[in-house]
Write a protein that holds these residues in place. Structure first.
Motif, PDB file in Angstrom:
ATOM      1  N   PRO A 293       0.843  -1.194   0.000  1.00 40.15           N
ATOM      2  CA  PRO A 293       0.000   0.000   0.000  1.00 40.15           C
ATOM      3  C   PRO A 293       0.873   1.237   0.000  1.00 40.15           C
ATOM      4  O   PRO A 293       1.955   1.260   0.612  1.00 40.15           O
ATOM      5  CB  PRO A 293      -0.794  -0.124   1.306  1.00 40.15           C
ATOM      6  N   GLY A 294       0.444   2.263  -0.705  1.00 37.81           N
ATOM      7  CA  GLY A 294       1.240   3.477  -0.759  1.00 37.81           C
ATOM      8  C   GLY A 294       0.384   4.692  -1.038  1.00 37.81           C
ATOM      9  O   GLY A 294      -0.837   4.586  -1.267  1.00 37.81           O
ATOM     10  N   PHE A 295       1.028   5.832  -1.022  1.00 43.95           N
ATOM     11  CA  PHE A 295       0.329   7.090  -1.237  1.00 43.95           C
ATOM     12  C   PHE A 295       1.238   8.051  -1.991  1.00 43.95           C
ATOM     13  O   PHE A 295       2.458   8.063  -1.797  1.00 43.95           O
ATOM     14  CB  PHE A 295      -0.072   7.734   0.101  1.00 43.95           C
ATOM     15  N   ALA A 296       0.613   8.847  -2.849  1.00 46.36           N
ATOM     16  CA  ALA A 296       1.289  10.013  -3.402  1.00 46.36           C
ATOM     17  C   ALA A 296       1.012  11.176  -2.464  1.00 46.36           C
ATOM     18  O   ALA A 296      -0.144  11.484  -2.172  1.00 46.36           O
ATOM     19  CB  ALA A 296       0.762  10.314  -4.797  1.00 46.36           C
ATOM     20  N   GLN A 297       2.073  11.782  -1.967  1.00 45.43           N
ATOM     21  CA  GLN A 297       1.929  12.896  -1.030  1.00 45.43           C
ATOM     22  C   GLN A 297       2.075  14.220  -1.755  1.00 45.43           C
ATOM     23  O   GLN A 297       3.078  14.476  -2.431  1.00 45.43           O
ATOM     24  CB  GLN A 297       2.987  12.812   0.074  1.00 45.43           C
ATOM     25  N   TYR A 298       1.048  15.068  -1.625  1.00 41.18           N
ATOM     26  CA  TYR A 298       1.082  16.430  -2.140  1.00 41.18           C
ATOM     27  C   TYR A 298       1.145  17.381  -0.948  1.00 41.18           C
ATOM     28  O   TYR A 298       0.319  17.294  -0.043  1.00 41.18           O
ATOM     29  CB  TYR A 298      -0.175  16.733  -2.949  1.00 41.18           C
ATOM     30  N   LYS A 299       2.119  18.279  -0.938  1.00 39.92           N
ATOM     31  CA  LYS A 299       2.203  19.228   0.179  1.00 39.92           C
ATOM     32  C   LYS A 299       1.661  20.595  -0.262  1.00 39.92           C
ATOM     33  O   LYS A 299       1.613  20.905  -1.463  1.00 39.92           O
ATOM     34  CB  LYS A 299       3.631  19.345   0.695  1.00 39.92           C
ATOM     35  N   PRO A 300       1.250  21.416   0.689  1.00 41.89           N
ATOM     36  CA  PRO A 300       0.688  22.726   0.332  1.00 41.89           C
ATOM     37  C   PRO A 300       1.681  23.584  -0.440  1.00 41.89           C
ATOM     38  O   PRO A 300       2.882  23.559  -0.169  1.00 41.89           O
ATOM     39  CB  PRO A 300       0.353  23.349   1.690  1.00 41.89           C
ATOM     40  N   ASP A 301       1.160  24.327  -1.399  1.00 38.92           N
ATOM     41  CA  ASP A 301       1.955  25.282  -2.164  1.00 38.92           C
ATOM     42  C   ASP A 301       1.662  26.679  -1.614  1.00 38.92           C
ATOM     43  O   ASP A 301       0.636  27.282  -1.940  1.00 38.92           O
ATOM     44  CB  ASP A 301       1.571  25.199  -3.646  1.00 38.92           C
ATOM     45  N   PRO A 302       2.525  27.221  -0.748  1.00 37.72           N
ATOM     46  CA  PRO A 302       2.215  28.494  -0.083  1.00 37.72           C
ATOM     47  C   PRO A 302       2.172  29.683  -1.042  1.00 37.72           C
ATOM     48  O   PRO A 302       1.541  30.696  -0.745  1.00 37.72           O
ATOM     49  CB  PRO A 302       3.347  28.652   0.938  1.00 37.72           C
ATOM     50  N   GLU A 303       2.828  29.572  -2.184  1.00 36.54           N
ATOM     51  CA  GLU A 303       2.886  30.702  -3.118  1.00 36.54           C
ATOM     52  C   GLU A 303       1.667  30.773  -4.023  1.00 36.54           C
ATOM     53  O   GLU A 303       1.136  31.849  -4.279  1.00 36.54           O
ATOM     54  CB  GLU A 303       4.158  30.618  -3.961  1.00 36.54           C
ATOM     55  N   ASN A 304       1.227  29.602  -4.527  1.00 38.24           N
ATOM     56  CA  ASN A 304       0.171  29.593  -5.536  1.00 38.24           C
ATOM     57  C   ASN A 304      -1.121  28.945  -5.061  1.00 38.24           C
ATOM     58  O   ASN A 304      -2.091  28.875  -5.814  1.00 38.24           O
ATOM     59  CB  ASN A 304       0.667  28.872  -6.793  1.00 38.24           C
ATOM     60  N   GLY A 305      -1.139  28.454  -3.826  1.00 37.29           N
ATOM     61  CA  GLY A 305      -2.310  27.723  -3.357  1.00 37.29           C
ATOM     62  C   GLY A 305      -2.318  26.313  -3.925  1.00 37.29           C
ATOM     63  O   GLY A 305      -1.505  25.946  -4.770  1.00 37.29           O
ATOM     64  N   GLY A 306      -3.258  25.512  -3.459  1.00 38.04           N
ATOM     65  CA  GLY A 306      -3.321  24.127  -3.918  1.00 38.04           C
ATOM     66  C   GLY A 306      -2.179  23.306  -3.336  1.00 38.04           C
ATOM     67  O   GLY A 306      -1.583  23.655  -2.303  1.00 38.04           O
TER      68      GLY A 306
ATOM     69  N   LEU B  71      -2.478  19.513  -7.422  1.00 37.47           N
ATOM     70  CA  LEU B  71      -3.860  19.382  -6.970  1.00 37.47           C
ATOM     71  C   LEU B  71      -4.357  20.779  -6.606  1.00 37.47           C
ATOM     72  O   LEU B  71      -3.648  21.532  -5.940  1.00 37.47           O
ATOM     73  CB  LEU B  71      -3.979  18.479  -5.735  1.00 37.47           C
ATOM     74  N   GLU B  72      -5.546  21.103  -7.047  1.00 42.43           N
ATOM     75  CA  GLU B  72      -6.125  22.391  -6.671  1.00 42.43           C
ATOM     76  C   GLU B  72      -6.641  22.334  -5.238  1.00 42.43           C
ATOM     77  O   GLU B  72      -6.920  21.264  -4.703  1.00 42.43           O
ATOM     78  CB  GLU B  72      -7.246  22.779  -7.628  1.00 42.43           C
ATOM     79  N   ALA B  73      -6.787  23.478  -4.623  1.00 43.66           N
ATOM     80  CA  ALA B  73      -7.140  23.549  -3.205  1.00 43.66           C
ATOM     81  C   ALA B  73      -8.470  22.884  -2.915  1.00 43.66           C
ATOM     82  O   ALA B  73      -8.640  22.249  -1.870  1.00 43.66           O
ATOM     83  CB  ALA B  73      -7.168  25.010  -2.747  1.00 43.66           C
ATOM     84  N   GLU B  74      -9.426  22.987  -3.836  1.00 45.07           N
ATOM     85  CA  GLU B  74     -10.746  22.426  -3.570  1.00 45.07           C
ATOM     86  C   GLU B  74     -10.818  20.938  -3.867  1.00 45.07           C
ATOM     87  O   GLU B  74     -11.829  20.291  -3.643  1.00 45.07           O
ATOM     88  CB  GLU B  74     -11.815  23.159  -4.390  1.00 45.07           C
ATOM     89  N   THR B  75      -9.722  20.360  -4.396  1.00 44.98           N
ATOM     90  CA  THR B  75      -9.734  18.948  -4.764  1.00 44.98           C
ATOM     91  C   THR B  75      -9.444  18.106  -3.542  1.00 44.98           C
ATOM     92  O   THR B  75      -8.374  18.197  -2.957  1.00 44.98           O
ATOM     93  CB  THR B  75      -8.682  18.658  -5.846  1.00 44.98           C
ATOM     94  N   ASP B  76     -10.388  17.287  -3.168  1.00 43.41           N
ATOM     95  CA  ASP B  76     -10.194  16.396  -2.018  1.00 43.41           C
ATOM     96  C   ASP B  76      -9.633  15.060  -2.448  1.00 43.41           C
ATOM     97  O   ASP B  76      -8.909  14.394  -1.709  1.00 43.41           O
ATOM     98  CB  ASP B  76     -11.518  16.169  -1.282  1.00 43.41           C
ATOM     99  N   GLU B  77     -10.011  14.609  -3.643  1.00 40.98           N
ATOM    100  CA  GLU B  77      -9.584  13.302  -4.101  1.00 40.98           C
ATOM    101  C   GLU B  77      -9.201  13.406  -5.563  1.00 40.98           C
ATOM    102  O   GLU B  77      -9.667  14.263  -6.296  1.00 40.98           O
ATOM    103  CB  GLU B  77     -10.703  12.251  -3.956  1.00 40.98           C
ATOM    104  N   VAL B  78      -8.333  12.532  -5.999  1.00 41.16           N
ATOM    105  CA  VAL B  78      -7.978  12.432  -7.408  1.00 41.16           C
ATOM    106  C   VAL B  78      -7.796  10.958  -7.725  1.00 41.16           C
ATOM    107  O   VAL B  78      -7.262  10.210  -6.922  1.00 41.16           O
ATOM    108  CB  VAL B  78      -6.692  13.227  -7.731  1.00 41.16           C
ATOM    109  N   GLU B  79      -8.283  10.568  -8.866  1.00 41.17           N
ATOM    110  CA  GLU B  79      -8.101   9.179  -9.260  1.00 41.17           C
ATOM    111  C   GLU B  79      -6.691   9.002  -9.802  1.00 41.17           C
ATOM    112  O   GLU B  79      -6.178   9.861 -10.532  1.00 41.17           O
ATOM    113  CB  GLU B  79      -9.117   8.806 -10.359  1.00 41.17           C
ATOM    114  N   GLN B  80      -6.053   7.918  -9.465  1.00 37.09           N
ATOM    115  CA  GLN B  80      -4.750   7.649 -10.021  1.00 37.09           C
ATOM    116  C   GLN B  80      -4.885   7.438 -11.527  1.00 37.09           C
ATOM    117  O   GLN B  80      -5.805   6.790 -11.985  1.00 37.09           O
ATOM    118  CB  GLN B  80      -4.139   6.393  -9.381  1.00 37.09           C
ATOM    119  N   GLY B  81      -3.965   7.988 -12.275  1.00 29.78           N
ATOM    120  CA  GLY B  81      -4.025   7.870 -13.726  1.00 29.78           C
ATOM    121  C   GLY B  81      -3.688   6.467 -14.175  1.00 29.78           C
ATOM    122  O   GLY B  81      -3.250   5.621 -13.413  1.00 29.78           O
ATOM    123  N   ALA B  82      -3.884   6.241 -15.469  1.00 34.32           N
ATOM    124  CA  ALA B  82      -3.629   4.922 -16.021  1.00 34.32           C
ATOM    125  C   ALA B  82      -2.134   4.646 -16.048  1.00 34.32           C
ATOM    126  O   ALA B  82      -1.324   5.548 -16.103  1.00 34.32           O
ATOM    127  CB  ALA B  82      -4.183   4.857 -17.430  1.00 34.32           C
TER     128      ALA B  82
END
Length: 337
Positions: free
Chosen positions: A275-288, A326-337
């Motif tokens: 099991p694993g995860f892609a980690q996205y951290k906050p972008d303080p300059e541009n949001g998301g 990831l945009e700020a309002e995005t809670d989930e994203v499907e993993q691509g093919a």
């Protein structure tokens, strides 16, 4: 049949072996990108020399022969890819420093769907998954190249000794001897707690553990995270050679040098049979949110024993079919093919 149709048919015939050949080359080389390069080289060599294929063995066996030769050539430099704990002692948090090493030093992560065919037999699927897990992959890297090939072909792919001997151009006795030596080396290297006891598919307790992990990590709740970590849990962060052990040092690092990761979002991925995860951290300059790491988690006894973060996101996120934002309002994203 026209030449164009014949070419298309040949391409389709070779393509059906791509995933299993990539898995084989990945186990041999320990590198995601080198494995894909090796398979592409194998396909080109097969295409160019198809008129020399005499049909005395199956097309699959012939492709494996070519792939083995490609990998042995690539391994002739003797480079052995590793995990941080294969190279250094653990670093106490008080002395933690982020020192990178070159890319070719490290065992690289790989998406499951690029290396794991979908066999009908669940037992075969389980063996295949176990054979790309990080601990097993790291142990493979300690074997001489031909022993590595013998072990993978015999133990993972279940080839007969006579088939392996024919592929390698050697004797059955030589194959059996190489297999015994390889098994002995792996047994010597096995460390307590190295087995990642992950069910396939995940059982309910494991799913709940991962749900709790996501809640703890995204909430940056170190008390909750501590409850999930085994007392001897290990954290690694290639390309840095630093590695930490124990919940206190791991959570201490996350809240000090790792503090910019507070507020991250985690997207599930399937990596190295774990099991694993892609980690996205906050972008303080541009949001998301922007990519930070591909995490692979090792689980045993209802706790997380390994927490491995691969940080070269410009390479790993496209490999896993993941967006680079990831945009700020995005809670989930499907993993691509």
């Amino acid at each position: 049949m026209t030449n164009g149709t014949a070419t298309t048919d040949l391409d389709a015939t070779l393509e059906q072996y791509r995933v299993e050949l990539t898995g084989y080359c990945y186990r041999m080389l320990g590198s995601s990108f080198e494995a894909e390069d090796a398979v592409q080289d194998t396909m080109i060599r097969a295409w160019r020399s198809l008129d020399k294929f005499e049909g005395r063995s199956s097309l699959r066996s012939w492709l494996y022969r070519i792939a083995t030769n490609v990998c042995l050539d690539m391994l002739s430099a003797g480079n052995k890819r590793a995990r941080p704990m294969d190279l250094t002692e653990p670093t106490p948090l008080a002395r933690a420093a982020l020192s990178p090493r070159p890319d070719h030093t490290w065992l690289e992560p790989m998406p499951d769907d690029r290396v794991l065919p979908k066999p009908a037999d669940p037992a075969e699927a389980a063996v295949a998954k176990e054979s790309v897990r990080l601990a097993f992959m790291a142990a493979l890297q300690q074997l001489p190249a031909k022993q590595r090939a013998v072990l993978i072909l015999r133990e993972v792919l279940a080839w007969k000794a006579s088939e392996v001997a024919e592929l390698l151009g050697t004797s059955v006795a030589s194959v059996n001897s190489a297999l015994q030596r390889a098994r002995a080396t792996l047994a010597e290297r096995r460390q307590p707690g190295e087995d990642a006891a992950v069910s396939d598919p995940l059982d309910e307790d494991q799913k709940k553990l991962l749900d709790r992990y996501v809640a703890a990590f995204e909430g940056y709740d170190m008390s909750a995270l501590t409850e999930l970590l085994h007392e001897d849990a290990i954290m690694t962060m290639p390309p840095f050679d630093l590695w930490l052990t124990g919940a206190d040092d791991i959570t201490g690092f996350i809240t000090t040098l790792g503090a910019p990761c507070a507020g991250s979002r985690l997207v599930p991925v399937r990596v190295n049979g774990l099991p694993g995860f892609a980690q996205y951290k906050p972008d303080p300059e541009n949001g998301g949110f922007v990519p930070w790491a591909v995490q692979a988690l090792e689980i045993s006894g209802g706790r997380i024993t390994g927490f491995h973060c691969f940080l070269d996101t410009q390479r790993w996120f496209p490999l896993f079919g993941l967006p680079l934002r990831l945009e700020a309002e995005t809670d989930e994203v499907e993993q691509g093919a």
